[in-house]
Design a protein around this motif. Structure first.
Motif, mmCIF file in Angstrom:
data_model
loop_
_atom_site.group_PDB
_atom_site.id
_atom_site.type_symbol
_atom_site.label_atom_id
_atom_site.label_comp_id
_atom_site.label_asym_id
_atom_site.label_seq_id
_atom_site.Cartn_x
_atom_site.Cartn_y
_atom_site.Cartn_z
ATOM 1 N N THR A 4 0.908 -1.198 0.034
ATOM 2 C CA THR A 4 -0.089 0.088 -0.071
ATOM 3 C C THR A 4 0.890 1.380 0.006
ATOM 4 O OG1 THR A 4 -1.604 1.253 1.294
ATOM 5 C CG2 THR A 4 -0.265 -0.122 2.427
ATOM 6 N N ARG A 5 0.616 2.426 -0.484
ATOM 7 C CA ARG A 5 1.073 3.474 -0.583
ATOM 8 C C ARG A 5 0.898 4.288 0.892
ATOM 9 N NH1 ARG A 5 -1.490 3.634 -5.552
ATOM 10 N NH2 ARG A 5 -0.078 3.966 -7.225
ATOM 11 N N VAL A 6 0.186 3.576 1.758
ATOM 12 C CA VAL A 6 -0.014 4.185 2.941
ATOM 13 C C VAL A 6 1.127 3.547 4.017
ATOM 14 C CG1 VAL A 6 -1.518 4.604 5.075
ATOM 15 C CG2 VAL A 6 -2.297 5.037 2.513
ATOM 16 N N LEU A 7 2.155 4.258 4.360
ATOM 17 C CA LEU A 7 3.021 3.295 5.292
ATOM 18 C C LEU A 7 2.611 2.728 6.296
ATOM 19 C CD1 LEU A 7 5.989 2.844 5.694
ATOM 20 C CD2 LEU A 7 6.222 5.060 6.968
ATOM 21 N N LYS A 8 1.487 3.103 7.144
ATOM 22 C CA LYS A 8 1.116 2.288 8.256
ATOM 23 C C LYS A 8 0.570 1.005 7.917
ATOM 24 C CE LYS A 8 -2.264 2.921 11.712
ATOM 25 N NZ LYS A 8 -3.343 3.694 12.424
ATOM 26 N N GLY A 9 0.070 0.946 6.478
ATOM 27 C CA GLY A 9 -0.526 -0.303 6.217
ATOM 28 C C GLY A 9 0.692 -1.233 6.000
ATOM 29 N N SER A 10 1.546 -1.109 5.189
ATOM 30 C CA SER A 10 2.679 -1.743 5.573
ATOM 31 C C SER A 10 3.442 -2.327 6.596
ATOM 32 C CB SER A 10 3.921 -1.234 4.078
ATOM 33 O OG SER A 10 4.447 -0.305 4.603
ATOM 34 N N GLU A 11 3.611 -1.289 7.493
ATOM 35 C CA GLU A 11 3.909 -1.413 8.768
ATOM 36 C C GLU A 11 3.420 -2.329 9.503
ATOM 37 O OE1 GLU A 11 7.020 -0.953 9.780
ATOM 38 O OE2 GLU A 11 7.472 0.003 7.851
ATOM 39 N N GLN A 12 1.828 -2.434 9.387
ATOM 40 C CA GLN A 12 0.717 -3.435 10.257
ATOM 41 C C GLN A 12 1.183 -4.715 9.787
ATOM 42 O OE1 GLN A 12 -2.858 -1.609 9.234
ATOM 43 N NE2 GLN A 12 -3.069 -0.303 11.012
ATOM 44 N N LEU A 13 1.372 -4.907 8.336
ATOM 45 C CA LEU A 13 1.763 -6.134 8.051
ATOM 46 C C LEU A 13 3.175 -6.863 8.394
ATOM 47 C CD1 LEU A 13 0.832 -8.169 4.780
ATOM 48 C CD2 LEU A 13 3.457 -8.048 5.423
ATOM 49 N N LYS A 14 3.951 -6.080 8.504
ATOM 50 C CA LYS A 14 5.306 -6.635 9.008
ATOM 51 C C LYS A 14 5.377 -6.670 10.405
ATOM 52 C CE LYS A 14 8.087 -3.693 5.754
ATOM 53 N NZ LYS A 14 9.035 -2.555 5.464
#
Length: 256
Positions: A11-21
């Protein structure tokens, strides 16, 4: 040595990719493999090739690729396999096994019910639900989504669980929301079937705020699924079972 490579959408929203990690980091503790890496199909880094390279650099000769996605659609059937073909060309001696998404797992319905309850829904309430999916042109994915809606209706016993989609399928979210502004139910719970926050959630929130100004019912936007602890159990199942699946690519490089 065996490795697990988790593939998120991105996702372009950093928070989204950080949530997956963060979710994968939590899941790793319960998944019995020494080598575990996270990557993304698009919009976030690292990509699938880099994720696979990290596994190989750590000594992997066999990789279980687990899509951290909700339903089996174009990304699962076409996009990720295309990227894995590139991986196989780069590492011809690598064995690749390909797992399943979360899919029609009962824990998904458990999480949906919890999202409703956290927004104030109670069994027996005069309420309807609008279950909102990302959308897909894949008919099987849409059929699975309707099955989830049916299972949710059985679980909650509400009069209506309608569906809408944010892209690529009908009815659109705008159409579904417009329909719910005319509902006679006291409350309407808009329930996103999404794993992470992002622009789609932001857009839904804005539209629901506007719709509440003209709606006969009270419209409530529930939280997205998120990377719930219950989903760690599903992910663990997917990882372990994938090593028992037929090879997607064997060391010979042939598809099976």
């Amino acid at each position: 040595m065996k490795a697990v490579l988790y593939v998120g959408h991105g996702t372009r929203v950093l928070k989204g990719s950080e949530q997956l990690k963060k979710f994968v980091e939590d899941a790793k503790k319960d998944i019995p493999y020494d080598i575990q890496e996270t990557c993304f199909l698009e919009l976030s880094e690292p990509d699938i090739m880099e994720g696979a390279a990290r596994c190989v650099e750590r000594g992997a000769d066999s990789i279980a690729v687990i899509p951290v996605l909700l339903l089996s659609a174009g990304h699962i059937k076409e996009d990720i396999p295309k990227e894995l073909e590139k991986v196989k060309k780069a590492y011809p001696k690598l064995t690749i096994q390909y797992g399943a998404p979360f899919g029609l797992h009962t824990k998904m319905i458990d999480v949906l019910q919890q999202r409703l309850e956290s927004k104030g829904w109670q069994k027996g309430e005069d309420a309807e639900i609008l279950l909102v999916g990302r959308g897909s042109s894949d008919s099987n994915a849409i059929s699975d989504f309707h099955e989830i809606a049916s299972l949710l209706q059985q679980r909650t016993a509400v009069v209506k669980v309608d569906t809408a989609f944010l892209a690529a399928a009908k009815p659109t979210f705008d159409e579904g929301l417009a329909n719910k502004t005319k509902s006679k139910a006291k409350s309407v719970y808009v329930l996103p079937y999404l794993l992470f926050t992002g622009l789609l959630m932001q857009e839904m929130e804005t539209k629901i705020e506007r719709a509440n100004q003209i709606s006969e019912s009270s419209l409530y936007l529930c939280d997205y699924l998120g990377y719930d602890k219950q989903l760690i159990e599903v992910l663990k199942e997917r990882a372990v079972e994938t090593f028992d699946q037929p090879f997607l690519f064997e060391k010979s490089g042939e598809n099976v």
